[in-house]
Design a protein around this motif. Structure first.
Motif, PDB file in Angstrom:
ATOM      1  N   ASN A  95       0.805  -1.219   0.000  1.00  0.00           N
ATOM      2  CA  ASN A  95       0.000   0.000   0.000  1.00  0.00           C
ATOM      3  C   ASN A  95       0.842   1.276   0.000  1.00  0.00           C
ATOM      4  O   ASN A  95       0.307   2.374   0.156  1.00  0.00           O
ATOM      5  CB  ASN A  95      -0.936  -0.003   1.210  1.00  0.00           C
ATOM      6  CG  ASN A  95      -2.006  -1.076   1.113  1.00  0.00           C
ATOM      7  OD1 ASN A  95      -3.043  -0.875   0.489  1.00  0.00           O
ATOM      8  ND2 ASN A  95      -1.756  -2.214   1.722  1.00  0.00           N
ATOM      9  N   LYS A  96       2.146   1.111  -0.160  1.00  0.00           N
ATOM     10  CA  LYS A  96       3.078   2.232  -0.261  1.00  0.00           C
ATOM     11  C   LYS A  96       2.971   3.180   0.940  1.00  0.00           C
ATOM     12  O   LYS A  96       2.970   4.399   0.795  1.00  0.00           O
ATOM     13  CB  LYS A  96       2.858   2.995  -1.573  1.00  0.00           C
ATOM     14  CG  LYS A  96       3.141   2.159  -2.806  1.00  0.00           C
ATOM     15  CD  LYS A  96       2.985   2.960  -4.088  1.00  0.00           C
ATOM     16  CE  LYS A  96       3.312   2.115  -5.309  1.00  0.00           C
ATOM     17  NZ  LYS A  96       3.179   2.890  -6.569  1.00  0.00           N
ATOM     18  N   ARG A  97       2.891   2.577   2.122  1.00  0.00           N
ATOM     19  CA  ARG A  97       2.840   3.363   3.361  1.00  0.00           C
ATOM     20  C   ARG A  97       4.254   3.677   3.830  1.00  0.00           C
ATOM     21  O   ARG A  97       5.235   3.073   3.382  1.00  0.00           O
ATOM     22  CB  ARG A  97       2.088   2.597   4.445  1.00  0.00           C
ATOM     23  CG  ARG A  97       0.711   2.135   4.027  1.00  0.00           C
ATOM     24  CD  ARG A  97      -0.261   3.287   3.874  1.00  0.00           C
ATOM     25  NE  ARG A  97      -1.584   2.829   3.467  1.00  0.00           N
ATOM     26  CZ  ARG A  97      -2.699   3.524   3.601  1.00  0.00           C
ATOM     27  NH1 ARG A  97      -2.633   4.736   4.130  1.00  0.00           N
ATOM     28  NH2 ARG A  97      -3.860   3.049   3.211  1.00  0.00           N
ATOM     29  N   LYS A  98       4.358   4.601   4.756  1.00  0.00           N
ATOM     30  CA  LYS A  98       5.659   4.994   5.319  1.00  0.00           C
ATOM     31  C   LYS A  98       5.554   4.934   6.839  1.00  0.00           C
ATOM     32  O   LYS A  98       4.652   5.530   7.422  1.00  0.00           O
ATOM     33  CB  LYS A  98       6.037   6.409   4.860  1.00  0.00           C
ATOM     34  CG  LYS A  98       6.231   6.547   3.358  1.00  0.00           C
ATOM     35  CD  LYS A  98       6.413   7.989   2.935  1.00  0.00           C
ATOM     36  CE  LYS A  98       5.115   8.771   3.024  1.00  0.00           C
ATOM     37  NZ  LYS A  98       5.226  10.148   2.475  1.00  0.00           N
ATOM     38  N   VAL A  99       6.504   4.202   7.463  1.00  0.00           N
ATOM     39  CA  VAL A  99       6.447   4.000   8.913  1.00  0.00           C
ATOM     40  C   VAL A  99       7.796   4.341   9.534  1.00  0.00           C
ATOM     41  O   VAL A  99       8.846   3.892   9.054  1.00  0.00           O
ATOM     42  CB  VAL A  99       6.076   2.538   9.261  1.00  0.00           C
ATOM     43  CG1 VAL A  99       6.062   2.341  10.785  1.00  0.00           C
ATOM     44  CG2 VAL A  99       4.723   2.169   8.659  1.00  0.00           C
ATOM     45  N   GLN A 108      16.881  10.309   6.352  1.00  0.00           N
ATOM     46  CA  GLN A 108      16.674   8.898   6.674  1.00  0.00           C
ATOM     47  C   GLN A 108      15.199   8.494   6.705  1.00  0.00           C
ATOM     48  O   GLN A 108      14.891   7.323   6.956  1.00  0.00           O
ATOM     49  CB  GLN A 108      17.310   8.574   8.032  1.00  0.00           C
ATOM     50  CG  GLN A 108      18.789   8.867   8.134  1.00  0.00           C
ATOM     51  CD  GLN A 108      19.626   8.039   7.182  1.00  0.00           C
ATOM     52  OE1 GLN A 108      19.204   6.973   6.728  1.00  0.00           O
ATOM     53  NE2 GLN A 108      20.821   8.519   6.863  1.00  0.00           N
ATOM     54  N   LEU A 109      14.297   9.432   6.466  1.00  0.00           N
ATOM     55  CA  LEU A 109      12.874   9.104   6.506  1.00  0.00           C
ATOM     56  C   LEU A 109      12.528   8.090   5.418  1.00  0.00           C
ATOM     57  O   LEU A 109      13.196   8.014   4.381  1.00  0.00           O
ATOM     58  CB  LEU A 109      12.032  10.375   6.338  1.00  0.00           C
ATOM     59  CG  LEU A 109      12.112  11.379   7.498  1.00  0.00           C
ATOM     60  CD1 LEU A 109      11.273  12.610   7.177  1.00  0.00           C
ATOM     61  CD2 LEU A 109      11.680  10.754   8.814  1.00  0.00           C
ATOM     62  N   PRO A 110      11.497   7.284   5.639  1.00  0.00           N
ATOM     63  CA  PRO A 110      11.206   6.180   4.709  1.00  0.00           C
ATOM     64  C   PRO A 110      10.653   6.635   3.362  1.00  0.00           C
ATOM     65  O   PRO A 110       9.948   7.641   3.264  1.00  0.00           O
ATOM     66  CB  PRO A 110      10.156   5.364   5.475  1.00  0.00           C
ATOM     67  CG  PRO A 110       9.500   6.355   6.380  1.00  0.00           C
ATOM     68  CD  PRO A 110      10.580   7.305   6.789  1.00  0.00           C
ATOM     69  N   ARG A 111      11.015   5.874   2.348  1.00  0.00           N
ATOM     70  CA  ARG A 111      10.347   6.018   1.058  1.00  0.00           C
ATOM     71  C   ARG A 111       9.015   5.286   1.163  1.00  0.00           C
ATOM     72  O   ARG A 111       8.722   4.621   2.161  1.00  0.00           O
ATOM     73  CB  ARG A 111      11.203   5.405  -0.055  1.00  0.00           C
ATOM     74  CG  ARG A 111      11.567   3.953   0.206  1.00  0.00           C
ATOM     75  CD  ARG A 111      12.256   3.302  -0.958  1.00  0.00           C
ATOM     76  NE  ARG A 111      12.827   2.008  -0.607  1.00  0.00           N
ATOM     77  CZ  ARG A 111      12.143   0.892  -0.381  1.00  0.00           C
ATOM     78  NH1 ARG A 111      10.821   0.898  -0.469  1.00  0.00           N
ATOM     79  NH2 ARG A 111      12.757  -0.231  -0.078  1.00  0.00           N
ATOM     80  N   GLU A 112       8.188   5.362   0.126  1.00  0.00           N
ATOM     81  CA  GLU A 112       6.915   4.643   0.125  1.00  0.00           C
ATOM     82  C   GLU A 112       7.166   3.138   0.226  1.00  0.00           C
ATOM     83  O   GLU A 112       8.043   2.590  -0.451  1.00  0.00           O
ATOM     84  CB  GLU A 112       6.123   4.960  -1.149  1.00  0.00           C
ATOM     85  CG  GLU A 112       5.572   6.375  -1.181  1.00  0.00           C
ATOM     86  CD  GLU A 112       4.708   6.622  -2.403  1.00  0.00           C
ATOM     87  OE1 GLU A 112       4.924   5.944  -3.426  1.00  0.00           O
ATOM     88  OE2 GLU A 112       3.820   7.499  -2.342  1.00  0.00           O
ATOM     89  N   GLY A 113       6.416   2.483   1.083  1.00  0.00           N
ATOM     90  CA  GLY A 113       6.534   1.035   1.222  1.00  0.00           C
ATOM     91  C   GLY A 113       7.629   0.581   2.174  1.00  0.00           C
ATOM     92  O   GLY A 113       7.981  -0.601   2.192  1.00  0.00           O
ATOM     93  N   GLU A 114       8.159   1.482   2.990  1.00  0.00           N
ATOM     94  CA  GLU A 114       9.315   1.151   3.827  1.00  0.00           C
ATOM     95  C   GLU A 114       9.052   1.466   5.305  1.00  0.00           C
ATOM     96  O   GLU A 114       8.337   2.401   5.642  1.00  0.00           O
ATOM     97  CB  GLU A 114      10.530   1.946   3.346  1.00  0.00           C
ATOM     98  CG  GLU A 114      11.826   1.571   4.043  1.00  0.00           C
ATOM     99  CD  GLU A 114      13.012   2.360   3.515  1.00  0.00           C
ATOM    100  OE1 GLU A 114      14.091   1.772   3.369  1.00  0.00           O
ATOM    101  OE2 GLU A 114      12.855   3.574   3.252  1.00  0.00           O
ATOM    102  N   ILE A 115       9.659   0.651   6.170  1.00  0.00           N
ATOM    103  CA  ILE A 115       9.659   0.880   7.606  1.00  0.00           C
ATOM    104  C   ILE A 115      11.081   1.250   8.026  1.00  0.00           C
ATOM    105  O   ILE A 115      12.029   0.547   7.667  1.00  0.00           O
ATOM    106  CB  ILE A 115       9.206  -0.372   8.379  1.00  0.00           C
ATOM    107  CG1 ILE A 115       7.829  -0.839   7.918  1.00  0.00           C
ATOM    108  CG2 ILE A 115       9.196  -0.101   9.890  1.00  0.00           C
ATOM    109  CD1 ILE A 115       7.404  -2.176   8.513  1.00  0.00           C
TER     110      ILE A 115
END
Length: 272
Positions: A60-64, A116-123
Motif C-alpha cells: 500500500n506504499k505506506r511509510k512508517v 533517513q525518513l522512509p520512502r513509500e513502502g518502507e519501515i
C-alpha cells in the motif's frame, strides 16, 4: 515445581529441552525453561503478524517510522533485532547514526534525520533518534542551551509535519532503573564480545543518572502529544519489554488481516 499437563507438553518440545539444558549451575530449572518456551512462542506469533504488517506497508506504499529511545543498556538494540528478524531486509532499515560530522553540525539539526525518513513502502527503525538533543546531548554538554531550547520548541511541529505527510510515527521509550543499568553495564564490560559497546558516554551514565532523569521528564512533558505520543515500556525485564514493544507496534498500524486473538495481550510470567 509441579507441572500441569499442558506445561509438560511445552517442556517436551525442542525449545523446552534446550531451555532445560541451559539451566544455571547444572540444575534443571523447569520454571525458567517453561518461561523461555512461552516467550519464544509468543515472539514467533508476533513476528508472523509483523510480516503481515510489513507486507501491507509495502503493497500500500505506506511509510512508517519507529523510534526507540531509552538509557544506555536499556535493550533497544536487542528489541529491534527481534522485531526485524524475519522481515524483508529490502523493505526496512535500521538507523543508528554516529555523532554528526563537521558539515552536519552546521546544518539544521533535523536535516540528517530527514534524509533517513522512509520512502513509500518502507519501515525505518531509529535506534536513538533526533531525541538525542532532548536528553543525551544536553546532559553530556554536546549542545548549547540555545540549541536545546530551539530543538524543544521545534520538535512537535516537525513531527506533526511528518505525520501530515502520511508517515506513521511510533515513539517507544525503554525505561530501566539505575540498579538494572549498573548490572547490564557490568555484564557488558565482562563480556569479550560485548565490551566494545561500552562507550565514554556509558562510563558517565551512572553518575549522571538523576540528570538524565530530569531531562527525560521534561522531554515527556513537552513531546508527549496527541498526534505523536510516547509509549513508555518497563524494560527491566528485557524479554517482556520486547514482547510489549511488538504488541504496541502491531496495535498502532492498521494493517489488513490483523489477528486480534494473537494480539490480545498475554502476560508472560516474571523471569528470574
Amino acid at each position: 515445581m509441579e507441572l500441569k499437563p499442558k506445561d509438560l507438553k511445552l517442556i517436551e518440545t525442542k525449545k523446552g529441552l534446550v531451555g532445560l539444558l541451559q539451566s544455571d549451575h547444572g540444575k534443571l530449572n523447569f520454571a525458567k525453561a517453561l518461561r523461555t518456551v512461552k516467550y519464544e512462542n509468543r515472539i514467533e506469533q508476533l513476528q508472523e503478524e509483523l510480516i503481515k504488517l510489513q507486507t501491507w506497508v509495502a503493497e500500500n506504499k505506506r511509510k512508517v517510522v519507529i523510534v526507540f529511545e531509552g538509557r544506555d543498556a536499556a535493550g533497544k538494540g536487542g528489541a529491534i533485532r527481534r522485531i526485524v528478524e524475519h522481515l524483508n531486509p529490502r523493505e526496512h532499515r535500521i538507523i543508528a547514526l554516529p555523532k554528526p560530522n563537521e558539515v552536519e553540525r552546521g546544518q539544521w539539526y533535523f536535516q540528517r534525520y530527514v534524509r533517513q525518513l522512509p520512502r513509500e513502502g518502507e519501515i525505518v527503525f531509529f535506534d536513538r533518534s533526533w531525541y538525542n538533543r532532548a536528553v543525551v546531548e544536553p546532559v553530556n554538554g554536546f549542545c548549547s542551551n540555545d540549541e536545546y531550547e530551539t530543538f524543544m520548541n521545534e520538535v512537535n511541529d516537525v513531527e506533526k509535519m511528518w505525520i501530515n505527510s502520511a508517515i506513521y510515527l511510533i515513539k517507544i521509550y525503554f525505561s530501566i532503573t539505575k540498579e538494572q543499568q549498573a548490572k547490564r553495564f557490568a555484564d557488558i564490560v565482562n563480556s569479550p564480545t560485548k565490551r566494545w559497546k561500552y562507550s565514554s558516554v556509558d562510563q558517565k551514565a551512572q553518575d549522571l543518572f538523576d540528570v538524565y532523569s530530569a531531562y527525560k521528564d521534561v522531554m515527556f512533558e513537552k513531546t508527549n502529544t496527541d498526534v505523536a505520543p510516547w509509549k513508555i515500556i518497563d524494560a527491566n525485564k528485557k524479554y517482556k519489554a520486547r514482547v510489549e514493544s511488538m504488541e504496541y507496534i502491531l496495535s498502532k498500524i492498521p494493517y489488513e488481516d490483523k489477528n486480534k486473538r494473537i494480539l490480545k495481550h498475554q502476560n508472560l510470567e516474571e523471569e528470574n
